[in-house]
Design a protein around this motif. Structure first.
Motif, PDB file in Angstrom:
ATOM      1  N   VAL A   4      58.434   5.254 -80.363  1.00 14.48           N
ATOM      2  CA  VAL A   4      58.633   4.519 -81.614  1.00 14.48           C
ATOM      3  C   VAL A   4      57.973   3.153 -81.529  1.00 14.48           C
ATOM      4  N   ILE A  22      61.720   0.160 -90.949  1.00 21.38           N
ATOM      5  CA  ILE A  22      62.112   1.585 -91.014  1.00 21.38           C
ATOM      6  C   ILE A  22      63.520   1.634 -91.571  1.00 21.38           C
ATOM      7  N   ILE A  28      69.774   1.758 -95.191  1.00 19.83           N
ATOM      8  CA  ILE A  28      70.135   0.800 -94.144  1.00 19.83           C
ATOM      9  C   ILE A  28      68.943   0.659 -93.205  1.00 19.83           C
ATOM     10  N   PRO A  29      68.507  -0.560 -92.990  1.00 25.11           N
ATOM     11  CA  PRO A  29      67.329  -0.737 -92.129  1.00 25.11           C
ATOM     12  C   PRO A  29      67.677  -0.433 -90.680  1.00 25.11           C
ATOM     13  N   ILE A  30      66.738   0.265 -90.049  1.00 23.72           N
ATOM     14  CA  ILE A  30      66.958   0.635 -88.656  1.00 23.72           C
ATOM     15  C   ILE A  30      66.141  -0.245 -87.740  1.00 23.72           C
ATOM     16  N   LYS A  31      64.873  -0.368 -88.043  1.00 24.53           N
ATOM     17  CA  LYS A  31      64.017  -1.178 -87.176  1.00 24.53           C
ATOM     18  C   LYS A  31      63.149  -2.037 -88.070  1.00 24.53           C
ATOM     19  N   LEU A  88      59.391   4.546 -94.320  1.00 19.78           N
ATOM     20  CA  LEU A  88      58.718   3.465 -93.598  1.00 19.78           C
ATOM     21  C   LEU A  88      58.063   2.531 -94.622  1.00 19.78           C
TER      22      LEU A  88
ATOM     23  N   ARG B 225      74.664  -3.358 -96.020  1.00 25.23           N
ATOM     24  CA  ARG B 225      75.266  -2.440 -95.055  1.00 25.23           C
ATOM     25  C   ARG B 225      74.512  -2.493 -93.747  1.00 25.23           C
ATOM     26  N   ASP B 226      75.234  -2.333 -92.721  1.00 26.68           N
ATOM     27  CA  ASP B 226      74.659  -2.454 -91.395  1.00 26.68           C
ATOM     28  C   ASP B 226      75.076  -1.273 -90.546  1.00 26.68           C
ATOM     29  N   LEU B 227      74.248  -1.016 -89.615  1.00 22.46           N
ATOM     30  CA  LEU B 227      74.640   0.023 -88.669  1.00 22.46           C
ATOM     31  C   LEU B 227      75.008  -0.644 -87.355  1.00 22.46           C
ATOM     32  N   ILE B 232      72.256   2.590 -84.008  1.00 22.59           N
ATOM     33  CA  ILE B 232      70.814   2.373 -84.131  1.00 22.59           C
ATOM     34  C   ILE B 232      70.105   2.930 -82.921  1.00 22.59           C
ATOM     35  N   LEU B 236      67.273   5.723 -82.957  1.00 25.64           N
ATOM     36  CA  LEU B 236      65.931   5.474 -82.448  1.00 25.64           C
ATOM     37  C   LEU B 236      65.514   6.519 -81.433  1.00 25.64           C
ATOM     38  N   LEU B 241      63.551  11.012 -85.894  1.00 20.70           N
ATOM     39  CA  LEU B 241      62.764   9.805 -86.148  1.00 20.70           C
ATOM     40  C   LEU B 241      61.356   9.971 -85.614  1.00 20.70           C
ATOM     41  N   PHE B 244      59.404  12.125 -87.855  1.00 17.48           N
ATOM     42  CA  PHE B 244      59.097  11.394 -89.084  1.00 17.48           C
ATOM     43  C   PHE B 244      57.920  10.469 -88.870  1.00 17.48           C
ATOM     44  N   LEU B 245      57.975   9.745 -87.785  1.00 15.02           N
ATOM     45  CA  LEU B 245      56.899   8.792 -87.550  1.00 15.02           C
ATOM     46  C   LEU B 245      55.573   9.504 -87.323  1.00 15.02           C
ATOM     47  N   VAL B 248      54.274  10.465 -90.652  1.00 13.39           N
ATOM     48  CA  VAL B 248      53.968   9.433 -91.636  1.00 13.39           C
ATOM     49  C   VAL B 248      52.825   8.531 -91.201  1.00 13.39           C
TER      50      VAL B 248
END
Lengths: 96, 846
Positions: A4, A22, A28-31, A88, B225-227, B232, B236, B241, B244-245, B248
């Motif tokens: 990543v 991301i 909710i933003p992850i990164k 993204l 909102r937060d994780l 996270i 990750l 993920l 996906f990356l 994309v």
């Protein structure tokens, strides 16, 4: 995890990239590479926009799906690549 | 025994012999004792005794009293203690006797004796006649009571009874009603009543039904909102993920690269540069100067022309104006007083806020760039005058109520007020020495920029204090003088001057003079002088105006920019000028890259480009160098020499009928020279915000606005007849980002402030770049002209110039001819000078 990071670094190294976020499917933003307030703003607003855009595309043709979204503004360009679970966001300053 | 200290009147002390005592039976301690001192004597006995023994009788002194005594017995009291002086005393009055015998109870309140309460014993009743009254009133039975018994007839009893209803209303007197009525006697108002209260909520149930046409999920989020951290982390690491990356990223990179390659949204048309016209198109009509305010003062500026105007560098809306007498006018009123410098403020256009008193008419003055409270001016007699207005700066801000002047004639009642509200006057602090000064009026004065200083030897050195201390003046007696406002180092020099001038000191001014420049007063001499010897002939140029380059220190030796900034802050404290001393030339580092050359405009219309660094000639003396070149472009007096605020090496000069733009370094010709205009140009100034715009004032009172990017042969706009007189000075000022002013002064003593419209102060896109290119173009074209022959050059120049009027063409031609000759001469001379730099012909003298 390292993959990543590596991918993000690749994108970041492009010319003019200001920030990458991301976001998961709930918005909710992850990164992120931006500061917290901007991240939250982008995530929330763009999430709604992506939902709308996706529903628009699928309404017109249910077989279709949204693959990429680009918003061009005076100062910069926001690129959004959506997927099933995440999307993204990349913000770039155009070349001139 | 009761002691009577005073001698009561009824007492007579008496001495009784033992014989008398025996006779009367009052022998001491036998008949009369202490316990029983009283003895009653018969009056007759005493009389008898008196008669028997006559004078020998002890009672003889009281004989008369005894005879008069009303009663039969007199009281004799044995006075054992000699209270009244004798052993006995006779009581003379019966009242006193009674008193003594039966002394009254002392009047001092005694403790009342506790009386034993006894029940009163019943006493027999004494009839006083009250029983008769009772008897009469009482009611008694007079006879025996009679008794009757009655009963009903027997047959009436035990008959069957029958009850029936009866209404109360049937019978007349069936009932007796005692209705209640409001008795007015008993109207008691209840003041307080206990009352119970219960709050009952009004509840209402209702229902409504809406049509939810567009089903839509809406949500509101108060907090983003937060994780959690670990979530996270999990995400990750997840495969999803990564997939996906991977999916994309190519798209994104593709898009990013697209951007890099070409900007598809780039508007070529817009960027072509027609943007300048486009933005000006709408505003073209309003490219005007709008009159904002006009300032004049009846008292001071009547029949005077304004010789110089300056905006105050820091205070908004304050400007200072120097007046001087008109040369042509024969003063009918012999107003010998020199005109002051007036300070105006936007808030009050008809009365000046502050007056600076001058020894003579001032032709040129300037605010010090580092300390706007210091003003230096040059007077008609050739003296340099210094003012310090730090004490009166508050008047200039225009908000002081004291500065509101009441016009004298319109308020005869408040005479006192008008006296108090007079414009404050500031006397000058220092004047230069009259002897040894200029012989001609000083026409131009400029402060040296605060970035460098000049020593006595004429070398530029760094300025440690970053404050402006030195300035240059020029006067038509052919030299430029450098002055310093700090006291000179050679104290002996000043002491002798002080002695000399002490005799000549005029009467000291009565009002407070700021002491800032006391050290300079009357003894001030310039640092050094620069003369302008003519290049080819003998004699000197007669300078009128000059302009030097503003030097900004690029590198300060051994100091970083931070230190330099610190120094800036510390030097905000205005130094005490008298304490500072001219630094020794050895201690300061000379600055090599200062441009020491300046442009001088002379009385005959020449523009001289010279260096003010002094050089050593053969004999070792310091002389000023020969000017590097000189050109006669204008016909007569040069009115303005001004550098462009945007380009350091572009200078605008105006003379009699035309103006010229010079580039420093281009020696032979101005790069732009205007055509002759009909009216002589009297004043000019660059616009402060647009590099291509400058303003020229004319003798007929009109202002021309020139825009070199629009038209080069004629003004972009002419504001005709702004004033009736001729324009003497123009100065622009930027008060704020939206307000740009242009002050225009005329020779009628009036100052008009114009507001520059937006189109005139907003620079067009890349204007300075375009201007620079334009100047370079002109320079190149001029170089081409230079390379070609003189005669075809003339023709080329004519063809290259835009359409002209016939009349100006001829004069330009003539001018060109004369210029060409001079120019050729100059070329040759220049070469010779450059070769033999440092050697001066003997004819020149400072």
């Amino acid at each position: 995890m390292a993959e990543v990071e590596e991918t993000l670094r690749r994108i970041q190294s492009q010319k003019g990239v200001q920030g990458i976020v991301i976001v998961n499917s709930e918005g909710i933003p992850i990164k992120t590479t931006l500061d917290n307030s901007s991240t939250v703003q982008y995530a929330g607003l763009i999430h709604q926009l992506v939902m709308k855009a996706r529903s628009t595309v699928r309404d017109i043709d249910p077989q279709n799906d949204l693959t990429f979204l680009r918003i061009r503004s005076k100062k910069n360009e926001i690129m959004i690549a959506p997927d099933k679970d995440y999307f993204l966001i990349v913000i770039q300053n155009p070349s001139d | 025994m009761v002691h009577n200290t005073e001698h009561p009147d009824g007492i007579f002390p008496l001495v009784l012999t033992s014989v008398t005592q025996e006779l009367f039976g009052c022998r001491t301690d036998e008949d009369v004792t202490k316990e029983n001192p009283y003895k009653l004597l018969k009056k007759d006995d005493i009389i008898q005794d008196i008669k028997t023994r006559a004078a020998v009788s002890d009672f003889s002194p009281v004989k008369q009293i005894v005879l008069n005594y009303p009663e039969d017995e007199l009281l004799l009291v044995y006075d054992r203690d000699f209270t009244y002086g004798q052993s006995f005393y006779l009581v003379l009055t019966p009242e006193a006797k009674n008193e003594i015998l039966a002394p009254p109870k002392p009047e001092t309140p005694e403790v009342p004796a506790v009386e034993i309460i006894k029940t009163p014993e019943p006493k027999p009743w004494i009839s006083l006649g009250s029983e008769q009254e009772i008897e009469e009133e009482s009611v008694r039975e007079t006879r025996k009571k009679l008794r009757y018994k009655c009963f009903r007839v027997q047959r009436k009893v035990d008959a069957p009874l029958c009850f029936s209803d009866r209404n109360t209303a049937d019978a007349e007197d069936g009932y007796l009603e005692c209705p209640s009525y409001l008795d007015s006697r008993f109207s008691i108002k209840q003041m307080q009543r206990d009352c119970g209260v219960q709050a009952v909520p009004v509840l209402q149930s209702s229902s409504a039904q809406t049509q939810w046409k567009h089903q839509r999920n809406i949500f509101t989020v108060y907090k983003p909102r937060d994780l959690q951290e670990d979530e996270i982390e999990n995400i990750l690491r997840s495969e999803g993920l990564k997939d996906f990356l991977n999916l994309v990223t190519p798209r994104v990179l593709h898009a990013l690269q697209q951007e890099e390659i070409m900007n598809v949204f780039f508007d070529d048309w817009k960027a072509l540069g027609t943007g300048a016209e486009e933005s000006n198109w709408s505003e073209r009509e309003s490219e005007v100067l709008m009159l904002y305010q006009a300032f004049t003062d009846q008292k001071y500026s009547k029949d005077k022309k304004i010789s110089c105007i300056n905006w105050h560098p820091t205070i908004y809306g304050a400007l200072a104006v120097a007046l001087s007498k008109k040369a042509e006018k024969q003063s009918t009123t012999h107003d010998v007083r020199p005109s002051p410098i007036l300070f105006y403020n936007f808030s009050d256009p008809s009365t000046p806020q502050l007056l600076l008193e001058c020894p003579d008419d001032i032709l040129a003055f300037e605010f010090s760039p580092s300390d706007p409270n210091v003003i230096v001016g040059g007077s008609v007699k050739g003296q340099v005058v210094l003012w310090d207005i730090s004490a009166h700066v508050t008047y200039l801000q225009g908000s002081q109520p004291g500065s509101r002047n009441v016009p004298v004639n319109s308020n005869p009642i408040d005479l006192l007020d008008s006296k108090e509200n007079k414009t404050p006057v500031v006397h000058f602090c220092a004047v230069s020495a009259l002897e040894g000064g200029y012989k001609a009026p000083i026409t131009d004065v400029h402060w040296l920029p605060q970035t460098f200083e000049v020593t006595r030897m004429g070398l530029p050195v760094e300025n440690q204090h970053n404050a402006a201390f030195q300035f240059i003046t020029c006067a038509p007696d052919s030299s430029l003088w450098f002055w310093d406002i700090r006291p000179p180092r050679l104290l002996s020099y000043t002491a002798s001057d002080v002695k000399q001038n002490a005799d000549q000191m005029p009467q000291m001014p009565l009002y407070a003079v700021p002491e800032t420049f006391k050290h300079l007063d009357q003894t001030w001499k310039p640092l050094f002088k620069v003369s302008l010897p003519k290049i080819d002939t003998s004699g000197e140029y007669v300078p009128l105006k000059f302009s030097l380059e503003h030097y900004t220190c690029k590198s300060m030796t051994g100091r970083t920019t931070d230190e330099a900034h610190e120094d800036d802050d510390s030097s905000k404290v205005i130094p005490d000028y008298s304490k500072l001393r001219l630094p020794s030339a050895k201690t300061l580092t000379p600055l090599e890259d200062v441009n020491t050359k300046l442009y001088v405009g002379t009385e005959h219309g020449e523009i001289v480009y010279t260096d003010w660094k002094l050089e050593k000639d053969d004999s070792g003396r310091l002389q000023s160098a020969k000017p590097l070149h000189c050109l006669r472009i204008h016909h007569s007096m040069v009115k303005t020499v001004q550098r462009s605020p945007f380009f350091k090496d572009i200078i605008l000069t105006t003379g009699s009928w035309n103006f010229a733009i010079w580039k420093e370094g281009v020696m032979n010709n101005p790069i732009i020279q205007s055509n002759h205009s009909e009216q002589p140009c009297t004043a000019a100034c660059w616009s402060l915000s647009r590099p291509a715009v400058f303003f020229i004032g004319k003798e007929d009172g009109s202002i021309e606005v020139w825009n070199l990017l629009q038209k080069t042969n004629e003004p972009a706009k002419v504001n005709a007849h702004v004033t009736n007189g001729k324009i003497t000075c123009i100065k622009p000022w930027i008060a704020s980002s939206k307000q740009h002013f242009l002050s225009v002064c005329d020779d009628l003593g009036m100052v008009r402030v114009f507001e520059i419209s937006r189109s005139l102060y907003n620079p067009t896109k890349n204007e300075s770049l375009s201007m620079r290119k334009y100047f370079e173009l002109e320079q190149d074209s001029m170089k081409e002209r230079k390379d070609m022959q003189p005669t075809p050059k003339k023709g080329n120049e004519e063809s290259k110039k835009k359409t002209e009027l016939d009349k100006p063409v001829k004069t330009v031609e003539e001018n060109e001819g004369a210029n060409m000759k001079e120019y050729n001469d100059d070329l040759m001379l220049e070469e010779s000078i450059l070769k033999s730099m440092g050697l001066l012909p003997a004819t020149t003298e400072t």
